[in-house]
Design an enzyme around this catalytic site. Structure first.
Site, PDB file in Angstrom:
ATOM      1  N   PRO A   1       0.770  -1.253   0.000  1.00 56.88           N
ATOM      2  CG  PRO A   1       0.053  -0.909   2.203  1.00 56.88           C
ATOM      3  CD  PRO A   1       0.764  -1.904   1.326  1.00 56.88           C
ATOM      4  CB  CYS A   2       3.131   2.849  -2.422  1.00 51.84           C
ATOM      5  SG  CYS A   2       2.316   2.487  -3.988  1.00 51.84           S
ATOM      6  CG  HIS A   3      -3.011   3.274  -1.351  1.00 43.71           C
ATOM      7  ND1 HIS A   3      -2.699   1.943  -1.519  1.00 43.71           N
ATOM      8  CD2 HIS A   3      -3.933   3.322  -0.346  1.00 43.71           C
ATOM      9  CE1 HIS A   3      -3.418   1.205  -0.680  1.00 43.71           C
ATOM     10  NE2 HIS A   3      -4.169   2.025   0.046  1.00 43.71           N
TER      11      HIS A   3
END
Length: 205
Positions: free
Chosen positions: A174-176
């Site tokens: 989850p780089c978001h």
């Protein structure tokens, strides 16, 4: 039977229209034969999602790539052929678990992914950052600076940004959830609309 006659038969066969159902059956047979002969190094499929069509690719180790449509799926597959193996085949059954988990995530029924991952597309500091990204909890965010401190390199804020921008497994890794220090979104491989959609999905649960 002469070679000329064989060539004529082949020409007739190749010129005969084949319906979609026949093509699908032939592809399934090819997929099964390749699977049994252990000839698939990279399997892939595409799925629909609220953030557009996603390409999923996996090696025998696990899910290796999630790509947004904006990345150009053909180019992504070509890159996988160069970086991993040219033995790539559209084999949806290999990706059923990953596809199901992503569907569950978008339906609000999954907060963490259990599918095995193959992080071999990343190296060094980028891989270190991507390994730690799942530690940011569902519905939570942190800054690039926070992430740099988490991995023990507080001055490497820009390098953290690069690691997030080159994450080969967006959504699942989850780089978001990583934002700029001032709280603004920052960049995202799937575009800011997709990043907003993911953050709003998680905030709503």
């Amino acid at each position: 039977m002469s070679d000329e006659h064989n060539d004529d038969d082949l020409a007739v066969l190749l010129s005969t229209p084949v319906d979609d159902g026949t093509l699908r059956r032939l592809h399934r047979r090819l997929e099964q034969a390749a699977e049994q002969a252990d000839l698939i190094d990279v399997a892939y499929t595409t799925i629909d999602s609220p953030v557009g069509k996603l390409l999923l690719a996996a090696t025998p180790k696990g899910l290796v790539r999630v790509a947004y449509a904006g990345e150009d799926h053909d180019q992504v597959l070509e890159a996988l052929g160069h970086k991993l193996s040219p033995r790539i085949l559209h084999a949806p059954k290999r990706l059923e678990k990953a596809a199901r988990e992503i569907d569950e995530y978008f339906a609000g029924r999954r907060r963490a992914f259990d599918v095995p991952l193959d992080l071999s597309l990343s190296r060094g500091f980028r891989r270190l950052v991507q390994t730690h990204l799942p530690e940011i909890g569902y519905g939570q965010t942190c800054s690039y600076r926070d992430m740099a401190e988490l991995v023990g390199s507080p001055k490497a804020v820009r390098a953290v940004g690069t690691a997030c921008a080159t994450n080969p497994l967006p959504i699942v890794v989850p780089c978001h959830r990583v934002l700029r220090t001032d709280g603004t979104l920052g960049g995202y491989i799937g575009g800011l609309t997709a990043k907003t959609t993911l953050l709003e999905l998680e905030a709503a649960v």
